[in-house]
Scaffold this motif. Sequence first.
Motif, PDB file in Angstrom:
ATOM      1  N   PHE A   1       0.788  -1.341   0.116  1.00  0.00           N
ATOM      2  CA  PHE A   1      -0.046   0.083  -0.037  1.00  0.00           C
ATOM      3  C   PHE A   1       0.836   1.380  -0.150  1.00  0.00           C
ATOM      4  N   LEU A   2       1.853   1.421   0.754  1.00  0.00           N
ATOM      5  CA  LEU A   2       2.991   2.196   0.776  1.00  0.00           C
ATOM      6  C   LEU A   2       3.457   2.859  -0.500  1.00  0.00           C
ATOM      7  N   ILE A   3       3.933   1.511  -1.343  1.00  0.00           N
ATOM      8  CA  ILE A   3       4.498   1.412  -2.439  1.00  0.00           C
ATOM      9  C   ILE A   3       3.535   2.421  -3.503  1.00  0.00           C
ATOM     10  N   ALA A   4       2.363   1.826  -3.397  1.00  0.00           N
ATOM     11  CA  ALA A   4       1.275   2.140  -4.253  1.00  0.00           C
ATOM     12  C   ALA A   4       0.849   3.797  -4.246  1.00  0.00           C
ATOM     13  N   LEU A   5       0.759   4.174  -2.830  1.00  0.00           N
ATOM     14  CA  LEU A   5       0.564   5.480  -2.500  1.00  0.00           C
ATOM     15  C   LEU A   5       1.448   6.445  -2.969  1.00  0.00           C
ATOM     16  N   ARG A   6       2.839   5.926  -2.663  1.00  0.00           N
ATOM     17  CA  ARG A   6       4.014   6.696  -3.281  1.00  0.00           C
ATOM     18  C   ARG A   6       3.921   6.839  -4.604  1.00  0.00           C
ATOM     19  N   ASN A   7       3.727   6.002  -5.394  1.00  0.00           N
ATOM     20  CA  ASN A   7       3.905   5.867  -6.973  1.00  0.00           C
ATOM     21  C   ASN A   7       2.587   6.779  -7.452  1.00  0.00           C
ATOM     22  N   THR A   8       1.457   6.648  -6.869  1.00  0.00           N
ATOM     23  CA  THR A   8       0.148   7.498  -7.319  1.00  0.00           C
ATOM     24  C   THR A   8       0.363   8.904  -6.743  1.00  0.00           C
ATOM     25  N   ILE A   9       0.960   9.343  -5.899  1.00  0.00           N
ATOM     26  CA  ILE A   9       1.416  10.589  -5.510  1.00  0.00           C
ATOM     27  C   ILE A   9       2.431  11.201  -6.465  1.00  0.00           C
ATOM     28  N   GLY A  10       3.413  10.715  -6.663  1.00  0.00           N
ATOM     29  CA  GLY A  10       4.382  10.942  -7.639  1.00  0.00           C
ATOM     30  C   GLY A  10       4.009  11.051  -9.032  1.00  0.00           C
ATOM     31  N   PHE A  11       2.995  10.277  -9.649  1.00  0.00           N
ATOM     32  CA  PHE A  11       2.526  10.252 -10.971  1.00  0.00           C
ATOM     33  C   PHE A  11       1.701  11.373 -11.169  1.00  0.00           C
ATOM     34  N   SER A  12       0.884  11.527 -10.041  1.00  0.00           N
ATOM     35  CA  SER A  12      -0.201  12.740 -10.174  1.00  0.00           C
ATOM     36  C   SER A  12       0.559  13.958 -10.131  1.00  0.00           C
ATOM     37  N   LEU A  13       1.854  14.187  -9.303  1.00  0.00           N
ATOM     38  CA  LEU A  13       2.207  15.246  -9.191  1.00  0.00           C
ATOM     39  C   LEU A  13       3.044  15.853 -10.442  1.00  0.00           C
ATOM     40  N   ILE A  14       3.587  14.935 -11.171  1.00  0.00           N
ATOM     41  CA  ILE A  14       4.494  14.883 -12.120  1.00  0.00           C
ATOM     42  C   ILE A  14       3.659  15.285 -13.334  1.00  0.00           C
ATOM     43  N   VAL A  15       2.484  14.385 -13.705  1.00  0.00           N
ATOM     44  CA  VAL A  15       1.790  14.728 -14.363  1.00  0.00           C
ATOM     45  C   VAL A  15       0.936  15.872 -14.614  1.00  0.00           C
ATOM     46  N   THR A  16       0.573  16.149 -13.368  1.00  0.00           N
ATOM     47  CA  THR A  16      -0.351  17.535 -13.327  1.00  0.00           C
ATOM     48  C   THR A  16       0.554  18.779 -13.569  1.00  0.00           C
ATOM     49  N   THR A  17       1.789  18.878 -13.111  1.00  0.00           N
ATOM     50  CA  THR A  17       2.716  19.962 -13.091  1.00  0.00           C
ATOM     51  C   THR A  17       2.993  20.089 -14.427  1.00  0.00           C
ATOM     52  N   VAL A  18       3.478  18.985 -15.300  1.00  0.00           N
ATOM     53  CA  VAL A  18       3.819  18.966 -16.736  1.00  0.00           C
ATOM     54  C   VAL A  18       2.731  19.381 -17.461  1.00  0.00           C
ATOM     55  N   GLN A  19       1.657  18.900 -17.326  1.00  0.00           N
ATOM     56  CA  GLN A  19       0.384  19.285 -18.141  1.00  0.00           C
ATOM     57  C   GLN A  19       0.175  20.647 -18.043  1.00  0.00           C
TER      58      GLN A  19
ATOM     59  N   ALA B   1       3.479   8.299 -17.499  1.00  0.00           N
ATOM     60  CA  ALA B   1       3.434   9.473 -17.419  1.00  0.00           C
ATOM     61  C   ALA B   1       3.439  10.398 -18.678  1.00  0.00           C
ATOM     62  N   LEU B   2       4.537   9.771 -19.454  1.00  0.00           N
ATOM     63  CA  LEU B   2       4.952  10.811 -20.480  1.00  0.00           C
ATOM     64  C   LEU B   2       3.820  10.709 -21.642  1.00  0.00           C
ATOM     65  N   MET B   3       3.179   9.355 -21.625  1.00  0.00           N
ATOM     66  CA  MET B   3       2.316   9.012 -22.725  1.00  0.00           C
ATOM     67  C   MET B   3       0.993   9.905 -22.334  1.00  0.00           C
ATOM     68  N   ASN B   4       0.725   9.898 -21.103  1.00  0.00           N
ATOM     69  CA  ASN B   4      -0.503  10.761 -20.457  1.00  0.00           C
ATOM     70  C   ASN B   4      -0.393  12.088 -20.664  1.00  0.00           C
ATOM     71  N   VAL B   5       0.811  12.704 -20.547  1.00  0.00           N
ATOM     72  CA  VAL B   5       0.951  14.089 -20.838  1.00  0.00           C
ATOM     73  C   VAL B   5       0.807  14.510 -22.020  1.00  0.00           C
ATOM     74  N   PHE B   6       1.330  13.607 -23.031  1.00  0.00           N
ATOM     75  CA  PHE B   6       1.382  13.858 -24.784  1.00  0.00           C
ATOM     76  C   PHE B   6      -0.285  13.930 -25.110  1.00  0.00           C
ATOM     77  N   THR B   7      -0.926  13.147 -24.708  1.00  0.00           N
ATOM     78  CA  THR B   7      -2.455  12.874 -25.101  1.00  0.00           C
ATOM     79  C   THR B   7      -3.315  13.640 -24.408  1.00  0.00           C
ATOM     80  N   THR B   8      -3.092  14.343 -23.432  1.00  0.00           N
ATOM     81  CA  THR B   8      -4.000  15.242 -22.968  1.00  0.00           C
ATOM     82  C   THR B   8      -3.598  16.572 -22.477  1.00  0.00           C
ATOM     83  N   VAL B   9      -2.219  17.050 -22.671  1.00  0.00           N
ATOM     84  CA  VAL B   9      -1.825  18.259 -22.686  1.00  0.00           C
ATOM     85  C   VAL B   9      -2.890  19.379 -23.381  1.00  0.00           C
ATOM     86  N   ARG B  10      -3.384  18.934 -24.620  1.00  0.00           N
ATOM     87  CA  ARG B  10      -3.939  19.846 -25.486  1.00  0.00           C
ATOM     88  C   ARG B  10      -5.190  19.971 -25.021  1.00  0.00           C
ATOM     89  N   ARG B  11      -5.753  19.164 -24.328  1.00  0.00           N
ATOM     90  CA  ARG B  11      -7.163  19.426 -24.039  1.00  0.00           C
ATOM     91  C   ARG B  11      -7.852  20.690 -23.326  1.00  0.00           C
TER      92      ARG B  11
END
Length: 217
Positions: A43-61, A207-217
């Motif tokens: 659970f702690l690993i999943a929580l760390r990955n989820t927070i990191g993924f969300s912060l990176i994608v949201t910030t870069v997007q 995360a890179l694929m997510n940013v590429f496909t959603t940054v233009r919305r």
Amino acid sequence: MALFFVYAIVRTACYSFTDFDLFKGPGFVGLSNYTALVSDELFLIALRNTIGFSLIVTTVQSMLALALAVLVKHAVRARGLIQTVFYLPSIMSSTAMTLIFLWLFQRDGFMTATVSVVLAYRGHILLFFMGLVALQGALVLNARRRYEGISILDPFFLLAAAFGALTLVVTCAFAGLLPVFDNDLLITWLNTQQHFLFMPVTLWSVALMNVFTTVRR
């Protein structure tokens, strides 16, 4: 909103303090479920990955979306074409995007080749950006002595600074002052066992694929 979100959140919060498996009535257990969660390594690993993924994608997007919006707004010609090109990845099918990124993330694919080039010519790239910043700052400061309202990102000076920095890099390269580093790089981008910083390499790829496909919305 009240029925499908507020009520569901409150109901779930109440159930989190109980032992409830849908086959018997809920029994109050206090904070036992939360204690079990924070002591669960997965659970702690999943929580760390989820927070990191969300912060990176949201910030870069957000940063890229703002930059693209400014670029499109200041486009003088073919604004409609530029908007169409930028928005195209958002309407492409998930299957097509997945196939494209599977090709990009092959061990000897485009992404690996890009990283290899960056690592091999890291001295050239670093010198270029250092020269670009120094020349741009010098040109803008010199212009501000005679004119007001000169932006630090003035496109004319930026182009001149880029040309000067590129000339500096080429000169140093021909003089043998910038070595080219050898590397035999094979990156398994979709291997969940490999980590970079605080996330698996696979999550960085997604995360890179997510940013590429959603940054233009």
